[in-house]
Design a protein around this motif. Structure first.
Motif, short mmCIF file in Angstrom:
data_model
loop_
_atom_site.label_atom_id
_atom_site.label_comp_id
_atom_site.label_asym_id
_atom_site.label_seq_id
_atom_site.Cartn_x
_atom_site.Cartn_y
_atom_site.Cartn_z
N TYR A 186 0.83 -1.21 0.00
CA TYR A 186 0.00 0.00 0.00
C TYR A 186 0.86 1.25 0.00
O TYR A 186 0.65 2.18 -0.79
N TRP A 187 1.89 1.29 0.86
CA TRP A 187 2.73 2.48 0.94
C TRP A 187 3.64 2.62 -0.28
O TRP A 187 4.03 3.74 -0.63
N MET A 188 3.95 1.54 -0.95
CA MET A 188 4.66 1.65 -2.23
C MET A 188 3.78 2.40 -3.23
O MET A 188 4.26 3.28 -3.96
N ALA A 189 2.51 2.04 -3.28
CA ALA A 189 1.59 2.73 -4.18
C ALA A 189 1.49 4.21 -3.82
O ALA A 189 1.52 5.09 -4.70
N VAL A 190 1.38 4.50 -2.53
CA VAL A 190 1.26 5.88 -2.08
C VAL A 190 2.51 6.66 -2.45
O VAL A 190 2.45 7.79 -2.96
N SER A 191 3.68 6.08 -2.19
CA SER A 191 4.93 6.79 -2.47
C SER A 191 5.10 7.05 -3.96
O SER A 191 5.55 8.13 -4.37
N GLU A 192 4.74 6.08 -4.78
CA GLU A 192 4.85 6.28 -6.23
C GLU A 192 3.85 7.32 -6.71
O GLU A 192 4.15 8.12 -7.61
N ARG A 193 2.70 7.35 -6.12
CA ARG A 193 1.71 8.37 -6.47
C ARG A 193 2.20 9.76 -6.09
O ARG A 193 1.82 10.76 -6.71
N GLN A 194 3.05 9.84 -5.08
CA GLN A 194 3.60 11.12 -4.65
C GLN A 194 4.91 11.45 -5.37
O GLN A 194 5.56 12.45 -5.03
N GLY A 195 5.29 10.64 -6.35
CA GLY A 195 6.44 10.99 -7.18
C GLY A 195 7.70 10.20 -6.94
O GLY A 195 8.70 10.43 -7.63
N GLU A 196 7.70 9.26 -6.01
CA GLU A 196 8.89 8.44 -5.78
C GLU A 196 9.06 7.42 -6.90
O GLU A 196 8.11 7.02 -7.56
N GLY A 197 10.30 6.98 -7.09
CA GLY A 197 10.58 5.99 -8.13
C GLY A 197 10.79 6.65 -9.49
O GLY A 197 10.43 7.82 -9.70
N SER A 208 2.11 0.85 -12.25
CA SER A 208 2.76 0.33 -11.05
C SER A 208 1.92 0.61 -9.81
O SER A 208 1.77 -0.25 -8.93
N ILE A 209 1.36 1.81 -9.73
CA ILE A 209 0.50 2.16 -8.60
C ILE A 209 -0.69 1.20 -8.54
O ILE A 209 -1.03 0.67 -7.48
N LYS A 210 -1.29 0.96 -9.69
CA LYS A 210 -2.43 0.05 -9.74
C LYS A 210 -2.02 -1.36 -9.32
O LYS A 210 -2.75 -2.05 -8.60
N LYS A 211 -0.84 -1.78 -9.76
CA LYS A 211 -0.35 -3.11 -9.41
C LYS A 211 -0.21 -3.27 -7.91
O LYS A 211 -0.67 -4.25 -7.31
N TRP A 212 0.45 -2.28 -7.27
CA TRP A 212 0.67 -2.38 -5.83
C TRP A 212 -0.65 -2.33 -5.05
O TRP A 212 -0.82 -3.06 -4.06
N LEU A 213 -1.58 -1.49 -5.49
CA LEU A 213 -2.86 -1.41 -4.80
C LEU A 213 -3.64 -2.72 -4.95
O LEU A 213 -4.30 -3.17 -4.00
N LEU A 214 -3.57 -3.34 -6.11
CA LEU A 214 -4.25 -4.61 -6.31
C LEU A 214 -3.63 -5.69 -5.43
O LEU A 214 -4.35 -6.45 -4.76
N LEU A 215 -2.31 -5.76 -5.40
CA LEU A 215 -1.65 -6.76 -4.57
C LEU A 215 -1.98 -6.56 -3.10
O LEU A 215 -2.25 -7.52 -2.37
N SER A 216 -1.95 -5.30 -2.65
CA SER A 216 -2.28 -5.01 -1.27
C SER A 216 -3.73 -5.35 -0.97
O SER A 216 -4.06 -5.88 0.09
N SER A 217 -4.61 -5.05 -1.92
CA SER A 217 -6.03 -5.38 -1.75
C SER A 217 -6.22 -6.88 -1.65
O SER A 217 -6.98 -7.38 -0.80
N GLU A 218 -5.53 -7.61 -2.48
CA GLU A 218 -5.62 -9.08 -2.43
C GLU A 218 -5.08 -9.62 -1.12
O GLU A 218 -5.47 -10.70 -0.68
N GLY A 219 -4.18 -8.86 -0.49
CA GLY A 219 -3.67 -9.23 0.82
C GLY A 219 -4.57 -8.81 1.97
O GLY A 219 -4.25 -9.06 3.13
N GLY A 220 -5.67 -8.12 1.66
CA GLY A 220 -6.65 -7.78 2.68
C GLY A 220 -6.53 -6.40 3.28
O GLY A 220 -7.13 -6.12 4.32
N HIS A 221 -5.79 -5.49 2.64
CA HIS A 221 -5.59 -4.15 3.20
C HIS A 221 -6.76 -3.24 2.82
O HIS A 221 -6.94 -2.89 1.65
N PRO A 222 -7.57 -2.81 3.79
CA PRO A 222 -8.79 -2.04 3.47
C PRO A 222 -8.52 -0.72 2.77
O PRO A 222 -9.25 -0.35 1.83
N LYS A 223 -7.51 0.04 3.21
CA LYS A 223 -7.26 1.33 2.58
C LYS A 223 -6.81 1.15 1.13
O LYS A 223 -7.15 1.96 0.26
#
Length: 342
Positions: A186-197, A208-223
């Motif tokens: 989740y925080w990888m997605a947030v950091s990339e959305r804020q310009g990191e990487g 990449s942001i979409k990928k990380w959010l999907l993986l985190s969602s599949e892991g059960g992360h509500p945010k």
């Protein structure tokens, strides 16, 4: 999407800058679950105490007596959260908060140790309500490193993430995300959305942001699920939205439940769920238990009345049974505040 109070975080983009936040935290400190020697982290996190449930529901006044009782019994997780609650209520590290952080830290609660490492005494000294910490900031961080690094070197996903919190080295965050830790993803997605990487090809960052959010969602992360829903909304993927909103609601996330309940009750019908007034009203009945936590009280009351107008007395009575069954078979309602909060 349905517009509700901003405090409920519905389909909202992360507005804070992760890197700025971490940098400021680091300056204050050095200038997302408890780790103990005897019991694995994941095993400990399976049991959530009543006090922690209330804390996660932002019902802080009600949480205090429960957390204090649990903390005094030796529950290190409750000791940590009691320290968090006291510090946040007062806006600085009071002697009482420091006591409970250190109580948890003495039992190798790494989250408490990290917060103690971030603690600077100047604010409380200015208020003249300060007790000295048992260790310096550097000593607390050294202890955290000693406890976490061996596990991280063995590839433990959460320990890899905690090394990121300790060092603020983004390489640890990426390692944790690649190891499958949902919070890190989740925080990888947030950091990339804020310009990191670095992304040279147009569209790669968004992918990449979409990928990380999907993986985190599949892991059960509500945010992550809620942020992923925003992407699906922008893409017009109604089928995906139906799936992930229902999945997010099943985690206990109050924002997901409020949207899911409104949509299945067709108040309004946004993404094509079959009409289910009974279940929709039942979910808002549960949300009333949060009272006005997070500022959602008026919204919940308004939506409840809107749905109730469409129902028969028999449906209303049935909804009470549905609400009771949902509460018995799903996690508690939660705002899911960050565990290592500022």
């Amino acid at each position: 999407m349905e517009e509700i109070p901003s405090a409920t975080f519905v389909f909202s983009r992360q507005t804070k800058s992760l890197i700025l936040m971490k940098a400021l935290t680091f300056l204050l400190a050095a200038s997302l679950f408890t780790i103990c020697k005897a019991t694995p982290l994941k095993q400990q996190e399976q049991v959530v105490s009543p006090g922690v449930v209330l804390y996660n529901q932002l019902k802080i006044d009600a949480a205090f007596p429960a957390l204090e009782k649990e903390a005094k019994s030796g529950n290190t997780t409750s000791q940590y959260y009691l320290g968090e609650a006291i510090r946040k209520r007062n806006g600085y590290m009071t002697p009482e908060a420091l006591h409970w952080y250190e109580s948890a830290a003495e039992n190798n609660n790494v989250y408490a140790i990290i917060q103690l490492g971030r603690f600077k005494s100047e604010p409380c000294q200015e208020i003249r309500d300060c007790s000295p910490s048992k260790k310096t900031q550097a000593e607390w961080f050294e202890l955290a490193n000693e406890l976490v690094l061996p596990k991280a070197q063995k590839g433990d996903p959460e320990s890899l993430y905690l090394m990121y919190e300790i060092t603020l080295n983004r390489e640890w965050l990426e390692k944790s995300a690649n190891a499958g830790y949902p919070t890190a993803q989740y925080w990888m997605a947030v950091s990339e959305r804020q310009g990191e990487g670095f992304f040279l090809i147009p569209g790669k960052r968004e992918a990449s942001i979409k990928k990380w959010l999907l993986l985190s969602s599949e892991g059960g992360h509500p945010k992550a699920m809620m942020d992923y829903l925003q992407i699906l909304f922008e893409e017009g993927d109604v089928v995906g939205m139906r799936h992930w909103l229902e999945t997010a609601a099943a985690t206990g996330d109050q924002a997901a439940i409020s949207n899911y309940g409104a949509y299945i009750a067709h108040t309004p019908d946004k993404i094509g769920y079959p009409l289910d007034l009974v279940k929709g009203y039942a979910l808002f009945t549960l949300l009333k238990e949060l009272e006005d936590s997070g500022g959602i009280g008026r919204y919940v009351e308004r939506k409840s009345k809107e749905i109730r107008k469409k129902m028969t007395s028999e449906q209303t009575e049935k909804s009470l049974e549905v609400a009771k069954d949902w509460k018995a078979t799903h996690p508690p309602l939660s705002f899911f505040p960050d565990k290592l909060g500022n």
